[in-house]
Design an enzyme around this catalytic site. Structure first.
Site, short mmCIF file in Angstrom:
data_model
loop_
_atom_site.label_atom_id
_atom_site.label_comp_id
_atom_site.label_asym_id
_atom_site.label_seq_id
_atom_site.Cartn_x
_atom_site.Cartn_y
_atom_site.Cartn_z
N CYS A 1 3.69 0.26 9.37
CA CYS A 1 3.90 1.52 8.69
C CYS A 1 2.85 1.83 7.63
CB CYS A 1 5.28 1.53 8.05
SG CYS A 1 5.56 0.08 7.04
N TYR A 2 1.97 0.91 7.31
CA TYR A 2 0.97 1.20 6.29
C TYR A 2 0.06 2.33 6.76
CZ TYR A 2 2.08 -3.18 3.82
OH TYR A 2 2.71 -4.19 3.13
N ALA A 3 -0.01 3.36 5.94
CA ALA A 3 -0.82 4.55 6.26
C ALA A 3 -0.48 5.06 7.65
CB ALA A 3 -2.31 4.26 6.13
#
Length: 385
Positions: A63-65
């Site tokens: 889910c990062y960025a």
């Protein structure tokens, strides 16, 4: 120049650098997530320099960025011609549709591998505890990934100690793979996991790889606030730490004193404290190659017992920031996005470390299918660690 040092990742047999490069700094900027991430070229420069300096451990999450962190890391490794065996790649699963259900785990690992451009992951981490999925379903699904060769080892991130113990017990009872690492919220300003979670990790020979080792920069400067892009736009960072500013500033002041005594930057004292406390590899976010050098140089800082006692002495108990609150209980500290007149308050399910799920009104043509859910909407998670 400081030589890199290495340590075993718990009982897994995997050897990792004692500095882990955090992937939250990499990816496309977004008003719905982070506005301070660096682009593909910057990511490549940081990763290339980190590899040259001996760092082999890179952490990210699905889910990062909105998934672009994984994409940037994978592309950087290919562009730099880094052999797959040279790096230990870690990513995470939870802040996605289905959380830690068997279906979600199987779907998300394939997405992560595709974005990273690899056929296996060294370490797969559950980002939080899932109240909606039976522990047996989660642990069996994770074990199946290990048996299939898609994952070498398993890790967990911030949760209550009893939850982590119960998951390990389920794995033992069924002959499934245990967790070998714990990515907890741990630094000089937040030490609540010393009470129960860290002793449980020690019981199971689990490596500690904490996030936010410098408390989102608060342990790296003598003033509380920063004029950086992150300092002025990161609302979740403020939610995590600002409520305890008065409580924590005496610690920040003592870190400064000890740093001046040793003739090093404050950040190096904050990192050196982790290794003195038995941490395997703190996760350090670096937006510039020189930040990599600063982190590695901290390996040379040897804090005395008096240094550690002096820095730790002002600490008092904090509200929990990290694990998800139990169903029916109020949200834990730092788990709500600040209210604004333009946007109604919405409640996060991410614990104290993430931005709240935004209320996306309609599908956006700018969102790649990789970052969209089954309806075409942007994924509703904006994780912080």
């Amino acid at each position: 120049m400081t030589d890199m040092k290495y340590a075993p990742l718990g009982w897994s047999g995997i050897k990792v650098s004692k500095v882990c490069l955090g992937g939250m700094s990499f990816g496309k900027t977004s008003p719905d997530f982070h506005q301070w991430t660096i682009d593909q070229q910057g990511t490549e420069q940081v990763i290339g320099h980190a590899i040259d300096r001996g760092i082999n451990f890179i952490d990210t999450a699905n889910c990062y960025a909105f998934g672009t962190s994984e994409e940037y890391i994978g592309q950087a490794l290919r562009n730099l011609n880094i052999a797959r065996h040279q790096v230990v790649l870690a990513s995470k699963v939870y802040f996605n549709d289905g959380h830690l259900s068997k279906e979600a785990i199987n779907r998300e690992i394939d997405g992560t591998l595709k974005r990273l451009g690899t056929d296996y992951l060294d370490l797969y981490i559950i980002h939080r505890f899932d109240y909606t999925t039976p522990a047996e379903e989660t642990m069996e699904a994770l074990d199946a990934l290990v048996k299939a060769g898609k994952v070498r080892a398993l890790g967990a991130s911030e949760m209550y100690a009893y939850q982590f113990h119960n998951l390990q017990a389920v794995a033992d009872a069924n002959g499934w793979t245990r967790f070998t690492s714990m990515q907890c919220h741990y630094n000089l300003l937040y030490r609540e996991d010393e009470r129960e979670l860290i002793p449980v990790c020690q019981q199971y020979d689990v490596a500690l790889t904490p996030y936010s080792p410098m408390a989102s920069g608060h342990l790296a400067r003598p003033t509380w606030n920063s004029n950086s892009t992150r300092g002025t736009t990161d609302g979740t960072m403020r939610n995590k730490y600002d409520q305890a500013q008065a409580q924590d500033m005496p610690i920040v002041e003592r870190v400064l004193e000890v740093a001046e005594h040793h003739g090093v930057p404050m950040a190096q004292v904050a990192l050196a404290w982790h290794w003195a406390k038995g941490v395997t590899a703190p996760i350090v976010g670096c937006s510039k190659p020189e930040r990599v050098d600063d982190a590695i140089a901290a390996l040379n800082v040897q804090l005395t017992e008096d240094d550690i006692a002096y820095i730790e002495e002002p600490y008092t108990a904090h509200e929990l920031v990290g694990p998800l609150s139990r169903p029916g209980e109020k949200a834990l500290a730092g788990t709500l996005r600040p209210r604004s007149r333009k946007q109604p308050e919405t409640k996060t399910t991410c614990g104290g470390i993430c931005l709240i799920y935004g209320r996306f009104r309609s599908p956006s043509p700018r969102i790649s299918p990789i970052y969209a859910d089954s309806t075409g909407q942007p994924r509703k998670s904006a994780i912080y660690s």
